[in-house]
Design a protein around this motif. Structure first.
Motif, PDB file in Angstrom:
ATOM      1  N   THR A 204      -6.127  -3.112   0.202  1.00 43.81           N
ATOM      2  CA  THR A 204      -6.844  -2.209   0.392  1.00 43.81           C
ATOM      3  C   THR A 204      -6.928  -0.474  -0.813  1.00 43.81           C
ATOM      4  N   ILE A 205      -5.735  -0.086  -1.377  1.00 45.33           N
ATOM      5  CA  ILE A 205      -5.253   0.594  -1.500  1.00 45.33           C
ATOM      6  C   ILE A 205      -5.909   0.744  -3.282  1.00 45.33           C
ATOM      7  N   ASP A 206      -5.252  -0.799  -4.042  1.00 46.56           N
ATOM      8  CA  ASP A 206      -6.196  -1.120  -5.000  1.00 46.56           C
ATOM      9  C   ASP A 206      -7.814  -0.647  -4.857  1.00 46.56           C
ATOM     10  N   ARG A 207      -8.540  -0.866  -3.991  1.00 45.79           N
ATOM     11  CA  ARG A 207     -10.298  -0.294  -3.690  1.00 45.79           C
ATOM     12  C   ARG A 207     -10.133   0.784  -3.578  1.00 45.79           C
ATOM     13  N   GLN A 208      -9.029   1.695  -2.386  1.00 46.26           N
ATOM     14  CA  GLN A 208      -9.411   2.951  -2.854  1.00 46.26           C
ATOM     15  C   GLN A 208      -9.031   3.886  -4.008  1.00 46.26           C
ATOM     16  N   ILE A 209      -8.025   3.418  -4.796  1.00 49.51           N
ATOM     17  CA  ILE A 209      -7.801   4.033  -6.128  1.00 49.51           C
ATOM     18  C   ILE A 209      -8.959   3.554  -6.943  1.00 49.51           C
TER      19      ILE A 209
ATOM     20  N   ALA B 291      -2.402   7.253  -1.259  1.00 49.26           N
ATOM     21  CA  ALA B 291      -3.475   6.351  -2.347  1.00 49.26           C
ATOM     22  C   ALA B 291      -3.282   7.596  -3.449  1.00 49.26           C
ATOM     23  N   VAL B 292      -4.067   8.033  -3.449  1.00 48.50           N
ATOM     24  CA  VAL B 292      -5.123   8.872  -4.311  1.00 48.50           C
ATOM     25  C   VAL B 292      -4.646   9.967  -4.686  1.00 48.50           C
ATOM     26  N   GLY B 293      -3.953  10.395  -4.148  1.00 51.04           N
ATOM     27  CA  GLY B 293      -2.878  11.967  -4.229  1.00 51.04           C
ATOM     28  C   GLY B 293      -2.005  10.605  -5.331  1.00 51.04           C
ATOM     29  N   LEU B 294      -0.965   9.873  -5.065  1.00 50.94           N
ATOM     30  CA  LEU B 294       0.222   9.218  -5.255  1.00 50.94           C
ATOM     31  C   LEU B 294      -0.623   8.772  -7.001  1.00 50.94           C
ATOM     32  N   ALA B 295      -1.716   8.694  -6.986  1.00 45.34           N
ATOM     33  CA  ALA B 295      -2.273   7.874  -8.488  1.00 45.34           C
ATOM     34  C   ALA B 295      -2.524   9.499  -8.779  1.00 45.34           C
ATOM     35  N   THR B 296      -3.097  10.234  -9.250  1.00 45.41           N
ATOM     36  CA  THR B 296      -3.354  11.038  -9.620  1.00 45.41           C
ATOM     37  C   THR B 296      -2.069  11.717 -10.257  1.00 45.41           C
TER      38      THR B 296
ATOM     39  N   LEU C 262     -10.321  10.506  -9.269  1.00 47.57           N
ATOM     40  CA  LEU C 262      -9.360  10.788 -10.425  1.00 47.57           C
ATOM     41  C   LEU C 262      -9.937  10.402 -11.874  1.00 47.57           C
ATOM     42  N   ALA C 263      -9.019  10.951 -12.679  1.00 53.09           N
ATOM     43  CA  ALA C 263     -10.076  11.069 -13.634  1.00 53.09           C
ATOM     44  C   ALA C 263      -9.920   9.250 -14.856  1.00 53.09           C
ATOM     45  N   ARG C 264      -8.289   8.841 -14.637  1.00 55.85           N
ATOM     46  CA  ARG C 264      -8.430   7.968 -14.836  1.00 55.85           C
ATOM     47  C   ARG C 264      -7.121   6.965 -13.611  1.00 55.85           C
ATOM     48  N   LYS C 265      -7.677   5.387 -13.854  1.00 54.72           N
ATOM     49  CA  LYS C 265      -7.044   4.661 -12.665  1.00 54.72           C
ATOM     50  C   LYS C 265      -4.837   5.072 -13.299  1.00 54.72           C
ATOM     51  N   PRO C 266      -4.463   4.827 -12.728  1.00 55.66           N
ATOM     52  CA  PRO C 266      -2.923   5.464 -13.085  1.00 55.66           C
ATOM     53  C   PRO C 266      -2.822   3.382 -13.464  1.00 55.66           C
ATOM     54  N   ASP C 267      -1.240   3.680 -14.694  1.00 59.29           N
ATOM     55  CA  ASP C 267      -0.947   2.476 -15.786  1.00 59.29           C
ATOM     56  C   ASP C 267      -0.511   1.261 -15.228  1.00 59.29           C
ATOM     57  N   ARG C 268      -0.098   1.615 -13.979  1.00 54.81           N
ATOM     58  CA  ARG C 268       0.686   0.658 -13.594  1.00 54.81           C
ATOM     59  C   ARG C 268       0.324   0.778 -11.778  1.00 54.81           C
ATOM     60  N   LYS C 269       1.390  -0.666 -10.976  1.00 54.86           N
ATOM     61  CA  LYS C 269       1.333  -0.350 -10.108  1.00 54.86           C
ATOM     62  C   LYS C 269       2.047   0.941  -8.806  1.00 54.86           C
ATOM     63  N   ILE C 270       1.077   1.953  -7.948  1.00 54.39           N
ATOM     64  CA  ILE C 270       1.936   2.891  -7.500  1.00 54.39           C
ATOM     65  C   ILE C 270       2.384   2.220  -6.304  1.00 54.39           C
ATOM     66  N   TYR C 271       2.807   0.693  -5.700  1.00 59.13           N
ATOM     67  CA  TYR C 271       3.659   0.344  -4.286  1.00 59.13           C
ATOM     68  C   TYR C 271       3.747  -0.711  -5.428  1.00 59.13           C
ATOM     69  N   THR C 272       5.034  -1.096  -3.927  1.00 58.79           N
ATOM     70  CA  THR C 272       5.692  -1.736  -4.527  1.00 58.79           C
ATOM     71  C   THR C 272       6.462  -2.558  -3.250  1.00 58.79           C
ATOM     72  N   GLN C 273       6.768  -3.483  -3.373  1.00 60.93           N
ATOM     73  CA  GLN C 273       7.168  -4.507  -2.412  1.00 60.93           C
ATOM     74  C   GLN C 273       8.742  -5.013  -2.528  1.00 60.93           C
TER      75      GLN C 273
END
Length: 326
Positions: free
Chosen positions: A299-304, A90-95, A313-324
């Motif tokens: 949990t992913i949101d909490r990690q981010i 999650a963190v790497g992908l949010a970056t 992270l300098a900032r949180k991503p503008d969109r969700k990094i996961y999908t269903q």
């Protein structure tokens, strides 16, 4: 049935016209199109997937092409299309998402299985006992380290300030630990089981630190299945079959943990490391994730959120990094 009715029936099945035949051929081609999927390196928890998928025919009829990849190049491979499916934390992908990447998580892969280990004769019993001491872990940008940092922060420890951390490759860290140059090592399985088999002592699990700090019941995800949104949009059925495949192989490990001992040499242990191989069923099975749901996403949101709050992270991503997918 007259000729006109027969032609109507064939057309309804997509077989009575040139367009129908083309559609059928296209569907066949799509279903047989190779899926280029990451091949985890030997000595990693993900290296169990290929042998277990092959042995138990979990491939869902997919034409899997296993491609050697590493975290440093996986973004480029997924973006360029030389790799269809990889794994990301999650963190790497949010970056990456904050920098415009369109890669997204779409299914379960591995839960966090980071371990804190000390020598057998060490006086230290918990990570807190090691404050001020030298420890070794993977690169600062690795998901292993970043999630250890996040979990420790939530539990009241600052790994940057409270410890003397040496970051290096798993091989280098192993050498530092075995020589006694560091008091502890933070590492993943099956390396952790290898060290325990040689006499090292485990004093903490990153997942347990996370659960203690958050009150969550389940281990947090370490990495999930990842692909570019472009590939997912064009291959949703294939992507769903891949999710099903990983859920099945991971569930198989939970139901048959002894299978890990049987493939120990295929995942990086030497044939004479019988003590380590015998430990795998009880130590490694929990690493394999089988759920991808709202609880996982929270949990992913909490990690981010935590990563952003402590400056990973300098900032949180503008969109969700996961999908269903479904």
């Amino acid at each position: 049935m007259n000729r006109r009715e027969a032609l109507k029936s064939l057309a309804a099945l997509g077989l009575g016209t040139a367009a129908g035949r083309a559609a059928a051929a296209s569907g066949t081609a799509a279903s047989s199109r190779p899926v280029r999927i990451t091949l985890p390196s030997a000595g990693s928890a993900g290296s169990v997937w290929r042998p277990l998928i092959d042995q138990n025919h979990f491939d869902q009829g997919l034409d899997l092409h296993w491609v050697t990849a590493d975290p440093g190049s996986m973004q480029v491979q997924l973006t360029a299309g030389s790799l269809d499916v990889g794994v990301f934390g999650a963190v790497g992908l949010a970056t990456l998402a904050s920098k415009g990447s369109d890669i997204v998580l779409f299914g379960p892969a591995l839960n966090n299985h980071g371990r804190w280990l000390v020598k057998a004769n060490s006086p230290y019993r918990t990570p807190r006992d090691l404050i001020g001491k030298a420890i070794a872990s993977t690169a600062e940008t690795s998901e292993t380290w970043q999630q250890a940092l996040i979990a420790a922060h939530l539990d009241g420890l600052d790994l940057h300030k409270d410890f003397k951390v040496i970051h290096g490759s798993p091989t280098a860290n192993l050498a530092l630990f075995q020589r006694g140059d560091v008091e502890a090592i933070v590492t993943l399985e099956p390396t952790a089981s290898r060290l325990v088999g040689q006499g090292a002592r485990e004093i903490a699990r990153v997942a347990d630190i996370w659960k203690h700090a958050t009150g969550e019941r389940n281990s947090p995800p370490l990495v999930g299945l990842a692909a570019s949104r472009r590939w997912l949009d064009a291959n949703r059925d294939t992507a769903q079959r891949i999710v099903t495949m990983f859920v099945e192989v991971n569930r198989f490990v939970h139901q048959h943990p002894q299978s890990l001992t049987q493939i120990a040499t295929q995942i990086g242990l030497k044939s004479d490391e019988t003590a380590a191989a015998a430990l795998l069923p009880q130590r490694l099975a929990d690493a394999y994730a089988t759920t991808w749901d709202a609880e996982t996403f929270a949990t992913i949101d909490r990690q981010i959120d935590t990563a952003a709050s402590i400056g990973i992270l300098a900032r949180k991503p503008d969109r969700k990094i996961y999908t269903q997918l479904s």
